[in-house]
Scaffold this motif. Structure first.
Motif, PDB file in Angstrom:
ATOM      1  N   ASP A   1      -2.340 126.773 112.376  1.00  0.00           N
ATOM      2  CA  ASP A   1      -3.463 126.432 113.226  1.00  0.00           C
ATOM      3  C   ASP A   1      -2.906 125.565 114.354  1.00  0.00           C
ATOM      4  N   PHE A   2      -2.880 126.082 115.572  1.00  0.00           N
ATOM      5  CA  PHE A   2      -2.263 125.358 116.674  1.00  0.00           C
ATOM      6  C   PHE A   2      -3.030 124.088 117.046  1.00  0.00           C
ATOM      7  N   GLU A   3      -4.255 123.984 116.595  1.00  0.00           N
ATOM      8  CA  GLU A   3      -5.008 122.765 116.849  1.00  0.00           C
ATOM      9  C   GLU A   3      -4.561 121.636 115.925  1.00  0.00           C
ATOM     10  N   ARG A   4      -3.730 121.961 114.938  1.00  0.00           N
ATOM     11  CA  ARG A   4      -3.284 120.953 113.970  1.00  0.00           C
ATOM     12  C   ARG A   4      -1.757 120.957 113.837  1.00  0.00           C
ATOM     13  N   LEU A   5      -1.069 121.237 114.930  1.00  0.00           N
ATOM     14  CA  LEU A   5       0.393 121.326 114.886  1.00  0.00           C
ATOM     15  C   LEU A   5       1.050 120.037 114.423  1.00  0.00           C
ATOM     16  N   GLU A   6       0.497 118.916 114.851  1.00  0.00           N
ATOM     17  CA  GLU A   6       1.139 117.636 114.545  1.00  0.00           C
ATOM     18  C   GLU A   6       1.131 117.350 113.044  1.00  0.00           C
ATOM     19  N   GLU A   7       0.283 118.039 112.303  1.00  0.00           N
ATOM     20  CA  GLU A   7       0.214 117.833 110.858  1.00  0.00           C
ATOM     21  C   GLU A   7       1.263 118.656 110.107  1.00  0.00           C
ATOM     22  N   ARG A   8       1.873 119.615 110.780  1.00  0.00           N
ATOM     23  CA  ARG A   8       2.852 120.481 110.129  1.00  0.00           C
ATOM     24  C   ARG A   8       4.165 119.739 109.911  1.00  0.00           C
ATOM     25  N   ARG A   9       4.855 120.094 108.838  1.00  0.00           N
ATOM     26  CA  ARG A   9       6.161 119.513 108.573  1.00  0.00           C
ATOM     27  C   ARG A   9       7.244 120.364 109.232  1.00  0.00           C
ATOM     28  N   VAL A  10       8.121 119.715 109.983  1.00  0.00           N
ATOM     29  CA  VAL A  10       9.232 120.394 110.654  1.00  0.00           C
ATOM     30  C   VAL A  10      10.477 120.263 109.796  1.00  0.00           C
TER      31      VAL A  10
ATOM     32  N   ALA B   1      16.532 126.548 112.463  1.00  0.00           N
ATOM     33  CA  ALA B   1      15.841 126.512 113.749  1.00  0.00           C
ATOM     34  C   ALA B   1      14.365 126.790 113.541  1.00  0.00           C
ATOM     35  N   LEU B   2      13.537 126.142 114.359  1.00  0.00           N
ATOM     36  CA  LEU B   2      12.108 126.421 114.401  1.00  0.00           C
ATOM     37  C   LEU B   2      11.782 126.900 115.805  1.00  0.00           C
ATOM     38  N   LEU B   3      11.101 128.038 115.892  1.00  0.00           N
ATOM     39  CA  LEU B   3      10.693 128.596 117.179  1.00  0.00           C
ATOM     40  C   LEU B   3       9.178 128.702 117.223  1.00  0.00           C
ATOM     41  N   VAL B   4       8.597 128.135 118.268  1.00  0.00           N
ATOM     42  CA  VAL B   4       7.158 128.237 118.487  1.00  0.00           C
ATOM     43  C   VAL B   4       6.955 128.933 119.828  1.00  0.00           C
ATOM     44  N   GLY B   5       6.232 130.043 119.798  1.00  0.00           N
ATOM     45  CA  GLY B   5       6.061 130.851 121.003  1.00  0.00           C
ATOM     46  C   GLY B   5       6.924 132.094 120.970  1.00  0.00           C
TER      47      GLY B   5
ATOM     48  N   VAL C   1      12.672 129.721 111.373  1.00  0.00           N
ATOM     49  CA  VAL C   1      11.247 129.671 111.067  1.00  0.00           C
ATOM     50  C   VAL C   1      10.465 129.864 112.361  1.00  0.00           C
ATOM     51  N   VAL C   2       9.454 130.699 112.313  1.00  0.00           N
ATOM     52  CA  VAL C   2       8.560 130.912 113.456  1.00  0.00           C
ATOM     53  C   VAL C   2       7.165 130.449 113.068  1.00  0.00           C
ATOM     54  N   TRP C   3       6.581 129.625 113.915  1.00  0.00           N
ATOM     55  CA  TRP C   3       5.179 129.266 113.748  1.00  0.00           C
ATOM     56  C   TRP C   3       4.359 130.157 114.669  1.00  0.00           C
ATOM     57  N   ALA C   4       3.384 130.846 114.113  1.00  0.00           N
ATOM     58  CA  ALA C   4       2.579 131.779 114.902  1.00  0.00           C
ATOM     59  C   ALA C   4       1.171 131.862 114.342  1.00  0.00           C
ATOM     60  N   ARG C   5       0.266 132.388 115.148  1.00  0.00           N
ATOM     61  CA  ARG C   5      -1.118 132.563 114.694  1.00  0.00           C
ATOM     62  C   ARG C   5      -1.240 133.720 113.718  1.00  0.00           C
TER      63      ARG C   5
ATOM     64  N   PRO D   1       2.686 121.673 123.044  1.00  0.00           N
ATOM     65  CA  PRO D   1       4.071 121.210 123.063  1.00  0.00           C
ATOM     66  C   PRO D   1       4.214 119.734 122.698  1.00  0.00           C
ATOM     67  N   VAL D   2       3.269 118.911 123.126  1.00  0.00           N
ATOM     68  CA  VAL D   2       3.335 117.479 122.809  1.00  0.00           C
ATOM     69  C   VAL D   2       3.156 117.266 121.306  1.00  0.00           C
ATOM     70  N   ALA D   3       2.201 117.961 120.702  1.00  0.00           N
ATOM     71  CA  ALA D   3       1.997 117.844 119.255  1.00  0.00           C
ATOM     72  C   ALA D   3       3.237 118.300 118.493  1.00  0.00           C
ATOM     73  N   LEU D   4       3.840 119.382 118.952  1.00  0.00           N
ATOM     74  CA  LEU D   4       5.072 119.871 118.326  1.00  0.00           C
ATOM     75  C   LEU D   4       6.184 118.843 118.445  1.00  0.00           C
TER      76      LEU D   4
END
Length: 220
Positions: free
Chosen positions: A54-63, A7-11, A34-38, A93-96
């Motif tokens: 970096d939340f400004e580059r979420l779409e670049e992260r591998r899920v 599972a991946l949790l953001v927020g 996995v948690v994505w956080a600042r 959320p859209v990038a995620l």
């Protein structure tokens, strides 16, 4: 019991996210969380991995998870402007969702809000509705939106308007129907149950979130 998955949790530091993280770690269905956080969230656990992003580059992260939980959200007051609010409640959320779809996630469970509507005249509701449309279009096979009413539970910051709403809600209770305040842990329970039991639901309004969250627990 089905094989454990990731599972991946953001927020995870938000009101719903903090309760959801406890549930993700306590059950046996997830081998890895996995948690994505600042920043580091200070919750060590053998199956938890916190990745600073970096939340400004979420779409670049591998899920690397079958299930993705999005509990991102703020208020215009905390964000500081409508533009900043939109970035957190729409753009992130859209990038995620796009990253999750690209990397093969099977389930995406997203916190939205009661009244979400892309054509709403109220800015908050319109942003939430536009977010839902864009997240749905990303194409994760099972995408589910949760639209809670006013959330109750322990908050770090005081919000006078919400405190008044919670007092009124506690008095009127069931008379408010889907507008009745709902505890964040009930929302977390419903999100997990929808993912685990493959319930055929795509959008849950607050009263349905309550029904699902308070129903018989899934077999962990």
């Amino acid at each position: 019991m089905p094989a454990a998955r990731a599972a991946l949790l953001v927020g995870a530091t938000g009101l719903v996210g903090s309760f959801l993280l406890q549930r993700l770690l306590a059950g046996e269905r997830y081998a890895h969380v996995v948690v994505w956080a600042r920043r580091d969230i200070g919750k060590p656990h053998p199956k938890l991995k916190v990745e600073r992003v970096d939340f400004e580059r979420l779409e670049e992260r591998r899920v690397e998870a079958e299930d993705v939980y999005c509990c991102l959200g703020t208020t215009i007051k905390l964000a500081g402007s409508q533009a900043a609010f939109r970035r957190v409640d729409h753009d992130y959320p859209v990038a995620l969702a796009r990253a999750a779809a690209r990397d093969g996630a099977q389930r995406l469970l997203v916190i939205s809000a009661l009244g979400a509507n892309p054509h709403a005249t109220v800015f908050y509701n319109r942003v939430k509705g536009e977010m839902e449309e864009a997240v749905r279009a990303a194409g994760v096979p099972k995408t589910v939106f949760f639209r809670p009413s006013l959330l109750s539970g322990p908050r770090v910051e005081e919000r006078l308007g919400e405190k008044v709403g919670l007092v009124v809600g506690s008095i009127l209770g069931p008379l408010l129907g889907k507008y009745r305040p709902i505890h964040a842990d009930i929302v977390a329970a419903a999100m997990l149950k929808v993912a685990m039991e493959e319930l055929p639901l795509r959008t849950l309004e607050s009263d349905e979130i309550r029904r699902v969250g308070l129903g018989p627990p899934y077999n962990s």
